[in-house]
Motif scaffolding. Structure first.
Motif, PDB file in Angstrom:
ATOM      1  N   TYR A 116      -8.733 -22.081  25.211  1.00 32.54           N
ATOM      2  CA  TYR A 116      -8.611 -22.097  23.752  1.00 32.54           C
ATOM      3  C   TYR A 116      -7.519 -21.127  23.309  1.00 32.54           C
ATOM      4  CZ  TYR A 116     -13.470 -23.598  24.547  1.00 32.54           C
ATOM      5  OH  TYR A 116     -14.602 -24.219  25.006  1.00 32.54           O
ATOM      6  N   TYR A 126      -6.590 -19.040  19.753  1.00 37.64           N
ATOM      7  CA  TYR A 126      -7.015 -18.640  18.408  1.00 37.64           C
ATOM      8  C   TYR A 126      -5.949 -17.723  17.816  1.00 37.64           C
ATOM      9  CZ  TYR A 126     -11.839 -19.809  19.834  1.00 37.64           C
ATOM     10  OH  TYR A 126     -12.983 -20.434  20.275  1.00 37.64           O
ATOM     11  N   PHE A 185      -5.111 -14.920  20.417  1.00 37.03           N
ATOM     12  CA  PHE A 185      -6.016 -14.742  21.547  1.00 37.03           C
ATOM     13  C   PHE A 185      -6.184 -16.053  22.294  1.00 37.03           C
ATOM     14  CE2 PHE A 185      -7.500 -10.478  21.141  1.00 37.03           C
ATOM     15  CZ  PHE A 185      -7.424 -10.170  19.796  1.00 37.03           C
ATOM     16  N   THR A 236     -20.276 -19.459  26.987  1.00 40.40           N
ATOM     17  CA  THR A 236     -19.605 -18.180  26.813  1.00 40.40           C
ATOM     18  C   THR A 236     -18.108 -18.355  26.908  1.00 40.40           C
ATOM     19  OG1 THR A 236     -21.463 -17.001  27.785  1.00 40.40           O
ATOM     20  CG2 THR A 236     -19.355 -15.847  27.723  1.00 40.40           C
ATOM     21  N   GLN A 237     -17.404 -17.732  25.979  1.00 41.85           N
ATOM     22  CA  GLN A 237     -15.950 -17.730  26.038  1.00 41.85           C
ATOM     23  C   GLN A 237     -15.493 -16.341  26.442  1.00 41.85           C
ATOM     24  OE1 GLN A 237     -13.824 -19.476  22.773  1.00 41.85           O
ATOM     25  NE2 GLN A 237     -15.291 -21.145  22.544  1.00 41.85           N
ATOM     26  N   PHE A 271     -12.302 -13.852  26.513  1.00 40.10           N
ATOM     27  CA  PHE A 271     -11.050 -13.689  25.794  1.00 40.10           C
ATOM     28  C   PHE A 271     -10.063 -12.806  26.545  1.00 40.10           C
ATOM     29  CE2 PHE A 271     -11.605 -15.529  21.560  1.00 40.10           C
ATOM     30  CZ  PHE A 271     -12.956 -15.806  21.565  1.00 40.10           C
ATOM     31  N   GLY A 272      -8.795 -13.113  26.357  1.00 42.46           N
ATOM     32  CA  GLY A 272      -7.740 -12.248  26.829  1.00 42.46           C
ATOM     33  C   GLY A 272      -7.541 -11.086  25.868  1.00 42.46           C
ATOM     34  N   PRO A 273      -6.586 -10.204  26.171  1.00 43.67           N
ATOM     35  CA  PRO A 273      -6.376  -9.005  25.363  1.00 43.67           C
ATOM     36  C   PRO A 273      -5.585  -9.227  24.088  1.00 43.67           C
ATOM     37  CG  PRO A 273      -4.867  -9.009  27.202  1.00 43.67           C
ATOM     38  CD  PRO A 273      -5.759 -10.201  27.383  1.00 43.67           C
ATOM     39  N   TYR A 321     -25.968 -23.350  19.115  1.00 40.70           N
ATOM     40  CA  TYR A 321     -25.743 -22.158  19.933  1.00 40.70           C
ATOM     41  C   TYR A 321     -25.039 -21.128  19.079  1.00 40.70           C
ATOM     42  CZ  TYR A 321     -23.748 -19.314  23.715  1.00 40.70           C
ATOM     43  OH  TYR A 321     -23.384 -18.285  24.542  1.00 40.70           O
ATOM     44  N   TYR A 330     -20.120 -11.828  19.205  1.00 40.42           N
ATOM     45  CA  TYR A 330     -19.093 -11.182  20.000  1.00 40.42           C
ATOM     46  C   TYR A 330     -18.805  -9.801  19.406  1.00 40.42           C
ATOM     47  CZ  TYR A 330     -18.029 -15.681  22.229  1.00 40.42           C
ATOM     48  OH  TYR A 330     -18.097 -16.850  22.949  1.00 40.42           O
ATOM     49  N   GLU A 357      -8.428  -4.955  21.714  1.00 43.49           N
ATOM     50  CA  GLU A 357      -9.009  -5.787  22.773  1.00 43.49           C
ATOM     51  C   GLU A 357      -9.406  -7.153  22.229  1.00 43.49           C
ATOM     52  OE1 GLU A 357     -11.133  -1.960  25.012  1.00 43.49           O
ATOM     53  OE2 GLU A 357     -12.265  -3.800  24.643  1.00 43.49           O
ATOM     54  N   GLY A 358      -9.690  -8.072  23.155  1.00 40.98           N
ATOM     55  CA  GLY A 358     -10.237  -9.353  22.747  1.00 40.98           C
ATOM     56  C   GLY A 358     -11.741  -9.247  22.554  1.00 40.98           C
ATOM     57  N   PRO A 359     -12.310 -10.195  21.800  1.00 40.75           N
ATOM     58  CA  PRO A 359     -13.775 -10.190  21.630  1.00 40.75           C
ATOM     59  C   PRO A 359     -14.470 -10.415  22.969  1.00 40.75           C
ATOM     60  CG  PRO A 359     -12.696 -11.637  20.031  1.00 40.75           C
ATOM     61  CD  PRO A 359     -11.661 -11.261  21.050  1.00 40.75           C
ATOM     62  N   LEU A 414     -18.509 -11.374  24.586  1.00 44.64           N
ATOM     63  CA  LEU A 414     -19.867 -11.792  24.254  1.00 44.64           C
ATOM     64  C   LEU A 414     -20.834 -10.617  24.353  1.00 44.64           C
ATOM     65  CD1 LEU A 414     -21.808 -14.167  23.642  1.00 44.64           C
ATOM     66  CD2 LEU A 414     -22.202 -14.284  26.123  1.00 44.64           C
ATOM     67  N   GLN A 469     -16.378 -23.406  19.420  1.00 42.01           N
ATOM     68  CA  GLN A 469     -17.157 -22.546  18.535  1.00 42.01           C
ATOM     69  C   GLN A 469     -16.387 -22.265  17.253  1.00 42.01           C
ATOM     70  OE1 GLN A 469     -18.053 -19.103  20.959  1.00 42.01           O
ATOM     71  NE2 GLN A 469     -19.147 -20.341  22.463  1.00 42.01           N
TER      72      GLN A 469
END
Lengths: 113, 112
Positions: free
Chosen positions: A33, A35, A90, A101-102, A104-106, B32, B36, B42-44, B46, B100
């Motif tokens: 994905y 975003y 992202f 669950t996703q 994510f990169g930085p 669901y 996060y 940083e990235g999110p 979970l 999502q």
């Protein structure tokens, strides 16, 4: 632990220029994905992919293209960058079989002048 | 339009208090609901998630309370610590596993 990396981490581009953001994941996830994150909007989905060779439009695809040449790599392409595309981008990967669950990169911080 | 709403952009609590972050949604097909946590730069990541068949999910100091009839949920952070200071995103997706939708986020600050 899933590993998602993005490059570059920071990018300054000129209006009308072409920008390519790259993402690599090493967990063999089928889904990937892209975003963008902006204050007041949260995370908005641009494009996503179910596997190599597939790309799908998300909620805000206008002005963006995506490419998924392999399971590991997913690119976001801005053919003609505009200042409104200044944002933090992202990439994420995930597998619906794994509780959705996703990972994510930085992030990549893009500034379009 | 925003399919997942977080009513507060920011929240400040004292260390040791319970922080409550609220979220609501519109689409009855959502099944669901992950939360996060994102730290600056940083990235999110979970934190905890719940499916609509449950009304509560607990993981250590973090608990989700879910109300299907009212289409809302909340994240409770018990005994808040300064290290919990972050932005929290509520998200939702249908059972079919499509992508999502995220809320706009709540920035939590825990003051020592």
């Amino acid at each position: 632990e899933a590993a998602v990396t993005q490059s570059p981490r920071n990018k300054v581009a000129v209006t009308g220029g072409k920008v390519t953001l790259s993402c690599n994941q090493t967990n063999n996830h089928n889904n990937m994905y892209w975003y963008r994150q902006d204050t007041g909007h949260g995370l908005r989905l641009i494009h996503y992919s179910y596997g190599a060779g597939s790309t799908e439009k998300g909620d805000i695809p206008d002005g963006y293209k995506a490419s998924r040449p392999s399971q590991e790599n997913f690119s976001l392409i801005l053919e003609l960058a505009t200042p409104s595309q200044t944002s933090v981008y992202f990439c994420a990967s995930g597998d619906p079989g794994a509780q959705d669950t996703q990972y994510f990169g930085p992030g990549t911080r893009l500034l379009v002048l | 339009q925003q399919q997942v709403r977080q009513s507060s952009q920011s929240l400040t609590v004292w260390e040791g208090e319970t922080a409550i972050l609220n979220c609501s949604y519109e689409n009855s097909a959502f099944d669901y609901f992950p939360w996060y946590q994102q730290f600056p730069g940083e990235g999110p990541a979970l934190l905890i998630a719940i499916r609509s068949v449950s009304d509560k999910k607990e993981d250590g100091r973090f608990t989700i309370f879910f109300n299907k009839r009212e289409k809302n949920l909340s994240l409770h952070i018990k005994d808040s610590q300064p290290g919990d200071s972050a932005t929290y995103f509520c998200a939702a997706s249908p059972y079919s596993g499509t992508y999502q939708r995220f809320g706009t986020g709540t920035k939590l600050q825990v003051v020592p």
